[in-house]
Motif scaffolding. Structure first.
Motif, PDB file in Angstrom:
ATOM      1  N   GLN A  15      15.006 -43.094 -77.406  1.00  0.00           N
ATOM      2  CA  GLN A  15      14.293 -41.678 -78.097  1.00  0.00           C
ATOM      3  C   GLN A  15      15.414 -41.209 -78.653  1.00  0.00           C
ATOM      4  OE1 GLN A  15      14.459 -40.065 -73.869  1.00  0.00           O
ATOM      5  NE2 GLN A  15      12.145 -40.506 -73.553  1.00  0.00           N
ATOM      6  N   HIS A  19      14.639 -39.985 -82.565  1.00  0.00           N
ATOM      7  CA  HIS A  19      14.987 -38.573 -83.067  1.00  0.00           C
ATOM      8  C   HIS A  19      15.972 -38.645 -84.488  1.00  0.00           C
ATOM      9  CE1 HIS A  19      12.911 -37.233 -79.783  1.00  0.00           C
ATOM     10  NE2 HIS A  19      13.711 -37.460 -79.169  1.00  0.00           N
ATOM     11  N   TYR A  74      15.585 -29.906 -79.233  1.00  0.00           N
ATOM     12  CA  TYR A  74      15.720 -31.001 -78.274  1.00  0.00           C
ATOM     13  C   TYR A  74      15.948 -30.555 -77.049  1.00  0.00           C
ATOM     14  CZ  TYR A  74      14.891 -33.218 -82.684  1.00  0.00           C
ATOM     15  OH  TYR A  74      14.447 -33.812 -84.042  1.00  0.00           O
ATOM     16  N   ALA A  89      15.722 -38.489 -70.255  1.00  0.00           N
ATOM     17  CA  ALA A  89      14.874 -38.419 -71.346  1.00  0.00           C
ATOM     18  C   ALA A  89      15.559 -37.286 -72.233  1.00  0.00           C
ATOM     19  CB  ALA A  89      13.470 -37.835 -71.205  1.00  0.00           C
ATOM     20  N   VAL A  91      13.740 -35.268 -75.334  1.00  0.00           N
ATOM     21  CA  VAL A  91      12.594 -35.026 -76.009  1.00  0.00           C
ATOM     22  C   VAL A  91      12.720 -33.865 -77.045  1.00  0.00           C
ATOM     23  CG1 VAL A  91      11.245 -35.816 -73.989  1.00  0.00           C
ATOM     24  CG2 VAL A  91      11.954 -33.510 -74.225  1.00  0.00           C
ATOM     25  N   THR A  97       4.513 -33.469 -74.335  1.00  0.00           N
ATOM     26  CA  THR A  97       5.457 -34.504 -73.316  1.00  0.00           C
ATOM     27  C   THR A  97       4.649 -34.831 -72.080  1.00  0.00           C
ATOM     28  OG1 THR A  97       6.495 -32.638 -72.544  1.00  0.00           O
ATOM     29  CG2 THR A  97       7.622 -33.924 -74.090  1.00  0.00           C
ATOM     30  N   LEU A 100       4.794 -38.573 -71.329  1.00  0.00           N
ATOM     31  CA  LEU A 100       6.186 -39.025 -71.051  1.00  0.00           C
ATOM     32  C   LEU A 100       6.673 -38.645 -69.589  1.00  0.00           C
ATOM     33  CD1 LEU A 100       9.035 -40.195 -71.624  1.00  0.00           C
ATOM     34  CD2 LEU A 100       9.410 -37.832 -72.355  1.00  0.00           C
TER      35      LEU A 100
END
Length: 105
Positions: A15, A19, A74, A89, A91, A97, A100
């Protein structure tokens, strides 16, 4: 003062890379800012994870996760168990989401 140990879920590395790659395509300074703010966040988490609010997303188990917002959009999702912090996580808050979060239940 107690220091907490941060344990990363396997998916967090991917992740973070996703990003940073996205941000670097748009703006190198934005990618560097993301990295710096995430590093600062880790320091804050290790010092006191309870400074961050509980996550209230209805797609997640109630009362389990806390969230830390950083780099404007974020979110780091984590849980605290004793002296360990489990970072599950990172994200982008602009994305859906729900898929996820389904694996968290």
């Amino acid at each position: 003062m107690m220091r907490y140990t941060i344990i990363f879920a396997k998916r967090v590395d991917a992740q973070l890379l996703k990003h940073v790659e996205f941000l670097a395509r748009v703006s190198i300074p934005a990618a560097k800012a993301f990295r710096a703010e995430f590093a600062d966040l880790l320091i804050q988490l290790a010092e006191n994870p309870f400074q961050f609010p509980a996550e209230t997303d209805p797609n997640l188990p109630d009362g389990v996760y806390r969230k830390a917002l950083f780099a404007k959009r974020y979110k780091a999702l984590f849980m605290v168990d004793g002296s360990n912090i489990y970072l599950d996580a990172v994200v982008d808050c602009r994305q859906d989401t729900k898929a996820l979060y389904a694996q968290f239940n």
